[in-house]
Design an enzyme around this catalytic site. Sequence first.
Site, PDB file in Angstrom:
ATOM      1  N   GLU A  59       0.840  -1.212   0.000  1.00 41.70           N
ATOM      2  CA  GLU A  59       0.000   0.000   0.000  1.00 41.70           C
ATOM      3  C   GLU A  59       0.870   1.256   0.000  1.00 41.70           C
ATOM      4  O   GLU A  59       0.494   2.280  -0.582  1.00 41.70           O
ATOM      5  CB  GLU A  59      -0.953   0.025   1.200  1.00 41.70           C
ATOM      6  CG  GLU A  59      -1.838  -1.202   1.349  1.00 41.70           C
ATOM      7  CD  GLU A  59      -2.787  -1.461   0.181  1.00 41.70           C
ATOM      8  OE1 GLU A  59      -2.830  -0.655  -0.780  1.00 41.70           O
ATOM      9  OE2 GLU A  59      -3.488  -2.484   0.224  1.00 41.70           O
ATOM     10  N   ALA A  60       2.026   1.179   0.645  1.00 41.05           N
ATOM     11  CA  ALA A  60       2.942   2.327   0.645  1.00 41.05           C
ATOM     12  C   ALA A  60       3.446   2.623  -0.767  1.00 41.05           C
ATOM     13  O   ALA A  60       3.678   3.776  -1.121  1.00 41.05           O
ATOM     14  CB  ALA A  60       4.112   2.061   1.586  1.00 41.05           C
TER      15      ALA A  60
END
Length: 280
Positions: A174-175
């Site tokens: 997700e980063a």
Amino acid sequence: AAKMAKNVDKPLFTATFNVQASSADYATFIAGIRNKLRNPAHFSHNEPVLPPVEPNVPPSRWFHVVLKASPTSAGLTLAIRADNIYLEGFKSSDGTWWELTPGLIPGATYVGFGGTYRDLLGDTDKLTNVALGRQQLEDAVTALHGRTKADKASGPKQQQAREAVTTLLLMVNEATRFQTVSGFVAGLLHPKAVEKKSGKIGNEMKAQVNGWQDLSAALLKTDVKPPPGKSPAKFTPIEKMGVRTAEQAAATLGILLFVEVPGGLTVAKALELFHASGGK
């Protein structure tokens, strides 16, 4: 059943991060992944866009992430799809590849649960309960690297593995997808931060994480060339994400998922541009 993947053991690239490294090193690690994954011929509001998922073929474009609990350790290897940033497998210290989709990775053992947040947490709303930080990252790496075949039969070990996968999904996958998430995590890793600093994402970031495809599509729609005499499509605000303008969407996304939108690039055209620009 999934078609068996190809080239999982032949990654396009390997990105390595030492869990003890600085927040600046983390930012460089994530930026490097985005840079290598992007379609060199496709941007949206100056943000990189992934090449499309090739239709009707088994996944064959992969990259590896190696996470080291200490500079001298062998590290935990993650196998991630390069077309959609899905985490599909990890390799424990005994050499076993564990897969999150049964039958996807040749020679792998099914971990016993899937890779969606519903599989991992029971409910995507619970993402706001997940503590993130350097200690959590280290614990996750240690748990999955130390996994053995016997762990699959242990309830507590399976729960520990689920939590570890969730931590890694947020702090790596997700980063990569979101500047908001990578910025949040970088803040938790900041050297000035308290030694054991941890934090949880809020509701807006949770909505972003659960809506990567929707947010990507919303931004891509504003790139479509309008018919003569018409003005370009306005960005449709997504209130629950806290994203109200195209500029905010571009500042939220780290890399866009390729989505076909009416009047925009087709899968075929985007793939053609990707290959023509040297994309592998």
